[in-house]
Design an enzyme around this catalytic site. Structure first.
Site, mmCIF file in Angstrom:
data_model
loop_
_atom_site.group_PDB
_atom_site.id
_atom_site.type_symbol
_atom_site.label_atom_id
_atom_site.label_comp_id
_atom_site.label_asym_id
_atom_site.label_seq_id
_atom_site.Cartn_x
_atom_site.Cartn_y
_atom_site.Cartn_z
ATOM 1 N N THR A 99 0.864 -1.180 0.000
ATOM 2 C CA THR A 99 0.000 0.000 0.000
ATOM 3 C C THR A 99 0.896 1.224 0.000
ATOM 4 O O THR A 99 1.576 1.506 0.992
ATOM 5 C CB THR A 99 -0.926 0.014 1.226
ATOM 6 O OG1 THR A 99 -1.808 -1.107 1.152
ATOM 7 C CG2 THR A 99 -1.755 1.293 1.270
ATOM 8 N N LYS A 174 -7.750 1.695 -2.944
ATOM 9 C CA LYS A 174 -7.412 1.289 -1.575
ATOM 10 C C LYS A 174 -7.459 2.481 -0.616
ATOM 11 O O LYS A 174 -8.055 2.402 0.462
ATOM 12 C CB LYS A 174 -6.009 0.659 -1.567
ATOM 13 C CG LYS A 174 -5.404 0.394 -0.184
ATOM 14 C CD LYS A 174 -6.088 -0.751 0.541
ATOM 15 C CE LYS A 174 -5.557 -0.963 1.954
ATOM 16 N NZ LYS A 174 -4.259 -1.617 2.005
ATOM 17 N N LYS A 249 -1.183 5.443 8.381
ATOM 18 C CA LYS A 249 -0.427 5.434 7.124
ATOM 19 C C LYS A 249 -1.359 5.631 5.932
ATOM 20 O O LYS A 249 -1.104 6.455 5.051
ATOM 21 C CB LYS A 249 0.327 4.109 6.970
ATOM 22 C CG LYS A 249 0.982 3.918 5.608
ATOM 23 C CD LYS A 249 1.482 2.497 5.403
ATOM 24 C CE LYS A 249 1.935 2.285 3.963
ATOM 25 N NZ LYS A 249 2.354 0.891 3.702
#
Length: 301
Positions: A99, A174, A249
């Site tokens: 990611t 995402k 994050k």
């Protein structure tokens, strides 16, 4: 048959908490997996899972038809792609399941395709449990040809695979999804804190909201208070399925993307600030649903 890939040799770079079980599922599916990680303990676990441990990333990709990466951040992905793009077999398929920021994902695509390879960004949702069970959701970005070749490789690790668009689209999907998740968990937490103050039981709020217009995944599947959903981390003292540090994050990645794209995301920005405070107080290793403790004022100042 297009779905048969049992003879495929796969290089898997990054064998941490997610990468190791993902690679193990590729082995179970009949693939030959050559793995590399910088940490010896991860290599030991990988060997126990039937992964052939290699001395370097370059050695892992030497004979590989597919290169899968699962790394911490964009800078790591770029460094690995720059090292390996010229060492991999011409026409190899590169799949990055890290990611990372959208710009880095697009840069990685450019490096891979510039060296004559196919490339897919395919970040995942589902956490370590999904990685072990082979039920991850993959959000894929890349050309139709690249995705067609990636899909059968991803299947042993996946519950669902969605082709989201061209290069970087998987990462975009995402971070948008996880921005929704971070915001909605705070909203659900605030509602339970208010209910407590008003003398309303957790179960009563859950029974109403989970069948009404307030229904969402953060409530009915991952409820942040113990009791109503026995499988949620709240019943395990917030031991992580998805750690607060990882949520932070992803929220930061969403804010970087919003700034780059000129999108206005005030709730995403506020969620980022709240999770930043929660992490700064030492709770990055707890489940992200534990943010309810911060909303109550239960965590240290």
């Amino acid at each position: 048959m297009a779905g048969r890939t049992s003879m495929t040799t796969i290089a898997f770079i990054g064998l941490g908490n997610m990468g190791n079980p993902m690679a193990a599922n590729l082995v179970k599916a009949g693939h030959t997996v050559h793995g590399f990680d910088l940490l010896p303990e991860n290599l030991k676990t990988a060997s126990e899972h039937g992964i052939t441990v290699m001395a370097s990333a370059a050695a892992a990709v030497k004979d590989a038809d597919v290169v899968v990466t699962m790394l911490p951040a964009g800078k790591h992905v770029i460094a690995v792609y720059e090292e390996l793009a010229t060492k991999a077999k011409k026409g190899a398929l590169f799949i990055d399941s890290s990611t990372i920021d959208v710009d880095s994902a697009r840069r990685a695509h450019s490096i891979a395709t510039g060296a004559g390879h196919l490339s897919v960004d395919a970040p995942v949702s589902g956490g370590t449990g999904g990685a072990a069970a082979g039920t991850l959701t993959f959000m894929a970005g890349g050309s139709k040809d690249a995705f067609a070749k990636a899909e059968p490789i991803l299947k042993p690790m996946a519950g669902r695979i969605v082709h989201c668009g061209d290069a970087g689209a998987g990462q975009a999907a995402k971070i948008c999804n996880n921005m929704i998740l971070g915001i909605s968990m705070i909203a659900v937490g605030e509602a339970f804190v208010l209910a407590e103050k008003l003398g309303l039981s957790h179960q009563a709020l859950f029974d109403v909201a989970s069948t009404s217009s307030g229904r969402c995944w953060s409530l009915d599947t991952y409820c942040p208070v113990p009791g109503p959903v026995p499988t949620s981390p709240a019943n395990r003292d917030y031991q992580p399925g998805f750690a607060a540090a990882l949520m932070l994050k992803d929220l930061k990645l969403a804010q970087e993307a919003a700034q780059s794209a000129g999108a206005i995301t005030p709730l995403g920005a506020e969620a980022t600030q709240l999770y930043s405070l929660f992490n700064a107080l030492g709770h990055g290793g707890t489940d992200f649903s534990g943010i309810i403790r911060f909303l109550r004022g239960d965590v240290g100042q």
